[in-house]
Design an enzyme around this catalytic site. Structure first.
Site, short mmCIF file in Angstrom:
data_model
loop_
_atom_site.label_atom_id
_atom_site.label_comp_id
_atom_site.label_asym_id
_atom_site.label_seq_id
_atom_site.Cartn_x
_atom_site.Cartn_y
_atom_site.Cartn_z
N LYS A 76 0.85 -1.21 0.00
CA LYS A 76 0.00 0.00 0.00
C LYS A 76 0.88 1.25 0.00
O LYS A 76 1.86 1.32 0.75
CB LYS A 76 -0.88 -0.02 1.25
CG LYS A 76 -1.87 1.12 1.35
CD LYS A 76 -2.72 0.97 2.62
CE LYS A 76 -3.77 2.05 2.75
NZ LYS A 76 -4.57 1.92 3.98
N SER A 151 -9.61 1.81 3.33
CA SER A 151 -8.82 2.58 2.40
C SER A 151 -7.83 1.76 1.58
O SER A 151 -7.34 2.22 0.55
CB SER A 151 -8.04 3.64 3.17
OG SER A 151 -7.12 3.04 4.05
N SER A 175 -9.56 -0.58 7.51
CA SER A 175 -9.06 -0.48 6.13
C SER A 175 -8.39 -1.72 5.56
O SER A 175 -8.07 -1.74 4.38
CB SER A 175 -8.08 0.68 6.00
OG SER A 175 -8.81 1.86 5.86
#
Ligand code: GLN
Length: 472
Positions: A76, A151, A175
């Site tokens: 990420k 997210s 997330s």
């Protein structure tokens, strides 16, 4: 789609010459190209990934390799990798290059993983749909009209759509688990402090955790073990000895599992309710006992989370001021004007909303009513869990109140978006581990997930119990 199910099976195939790592990395790179419209990646490390493949293959064949040898992993884009762009999916950092590597990523590299690229996410990890990225929405690979969750939507979509073996995400309020649920894969949020936060761009420091996405329980356990442990560079990192989960994954224990009544209310989507019930009966059949329990302060979790997380965010994001990191607006001649114009142009709408909310709840006139009160209620929520874990080993809940929603559906209603985090934020408030387990699909063809939670540092129970659900 692939001749192996787990990273260890993959290593076996490479060792016996039945699979070439170079061909495997090329396969993933071609998937990433073919599925570019999913928008899962902010950057692909094509030449780096190909160039390490041969050396790692050699290591595997000569049986001198790390635990993740050959695993192709995406990261990420809120985690630093030295000399690579670290955008946090924000315009304010769009050209920023990291000057060091996050401990979590370094641990993957030390165990011979191939890092294939950085994944798209909500800006600074703020969001539940990935629509808050400066680089555009990520799409759900099961149906591209739908969000992948957020997210860490890019990390989830990349694993679900076979663009890599596994990925790293971060979980501050859900997330990892929520996008894992929307994309039909495993997503594990570890105990707070178990995995170093060094090199993770801070959103809400007392909540932030780093954890894996994968397509199997085995890979989740393997990755967790590699990631876990003390790091002198993170003052909040765990000092106690962490024992491995992977070696004891197949141990058969009899657990007592709690179903919190506050999570199974009338407004829960009936198809998701059905999956939770199915999971409960499967556990009973396997000899575990399932009982109803209560977590009385659950209803306050969303309010408390959005007060405390925005307060911490408003402080953490003060560093992006045009002076030290990223974008600077040069038009203004005085420093104050430069800060304002850089931040105005650099941050997106949701990040600004959070900074304003957080600044408001910390302001002297409102501090007691909001921030202090929320801190107190956070303790109540944590104590609900402490009490319940004297009676049960695990909790079983839904991960999300519904399946993935349509792109644009909740985008203009932040409150509704926040409410979709109802089942995930409590674990972050209490610092406990929790995992999404894929539980098949709903009638609309979209994945459904269930969640297992345990007391601090009891990831072992979660993963051992998750082995029961292989057939869900
Ligand atoms: N959806 C939550 C939020 O918007 C959680 C985000 C996260 O875990 N990073 O804050």
């Amino acid at each position: 789609m692939l001749p192996y199910r787990t990273i260890s099976e993959k290593q076996e195939l490479i060792r016996s010459g039945k699979l070439s790592l170079l061909a495997n990395v090329s396969f993933y790179l071609s998937r990433i190209r073919e599925l570019a419209s999913i928008n899962a990646f902010t950057e692909v490390f094509e030449s780096d990934a190909l160039s390490v493949a041969e050396a790692i293959e050699y290591k595997i064949k000569s049986r001198r390799h790390g635990k993740l040898a050959g695993a192709v992993i995406a990261v990420k884009d809120v985690l630093s990798i030295k000399d690579k762009t670290l955008t946090c999916s924000s315009n304010i950092l769009k050209d920023f290059k990291a000057v060091y590597t996050a401990t979590s990523v370094q641990k993957l590299l030390d165990e011979d993983a191939v890092i294939i690229g950085k994944t798209n996410c909500d800006e600074f990890a703020m969001g539940s749909s990935n629509e808050n990225s400066a680089f555009g929405t990520v799409k759900n690979p099961h149906n591209t009209d739908y969000v992948p969750g957020g997210s860490s939507g890019g990390s989830a979509a990349a694993v679900a759509a076979y663009m890599c073996d596994a990925s790293l995400g971060t979980d501050t309020g859900g997330s990892i688990r929520q996008p894992a649920s929307f994309c039909g894969i495993y997503g594990l949020k570890p105990t707070y402090s178990r995995v170093s936060r060094y090199g993770l761009t801070a959103f809400a420091s007392s909540f932030d955790t780093v954890g894996p996405f994968s397509r199997s329980v085995e890979d989740s356990a393997l990755l967790l073990d590699v990631l876990s442990g003390y790091d002198e560079k993170d003052s909040t990192s765990v000092t106690r000895q962490i024992t491995g989960v992977y070696p004891v994954l197949h141990e058969k224990k009899k657990f007592t599992v709690g179903l919190p009544k506050e999570y199974l209310t009338e407004d829960l989507n009936p198809e998701i309710r059905e999956k939770v019930d199915e999971a409960a009966s499967l556990l009973k059949k396997a000899g575990h006992s399932v009982i109803e329990v209560s977590l009385p302060h659950t209803q306050y979790a969303i309010a408390v989370y959005y007060i405390l997380a925005t307060a911490e965010a408003s402080s953490n994001l003060a560093r992006f001021d045009g002076v030290r990191y990223g974008y600077r607006n040069e038009e203004s001649r005085d420093p104050a004007g430069m800060y304002v114009s850089s931040r105005t142009a650099g941050f997106g709408k949701e990040v600004k909303r959070r900074i304003m909310l957080g600044t408001y709840v910390l302001s002297s006139g409102y501090y007691d009513a909001y921030y202090r009160k929320a801190q107190q209620v956070r303790q109540k929520i944590a104590s609900d869990f402490r009490k319940v874990f004297t009676k049960v080993d695990l909790l079983l809940t839904p991960t999300t109140p519904g399946t993935a929603f349509k792109i644009g559906e909740k985008n203009n209603n932040p409150l509704e978006m926040y409410l979709s985090d109802i089942y995930t934020t409590s674990a972050n408030l209490a610092g406990i581990p929790a995992m999404n387990i894929p539980a098949g699909k709903a009638k609309n063809g979209l994945p459904v997930g269930i969640q297992l939670l345990a007391d601090q540092f009891n990831e072992e129970y979660i993963l051992q119990a998750a082995m029961n659900f292989n057939k869900l």
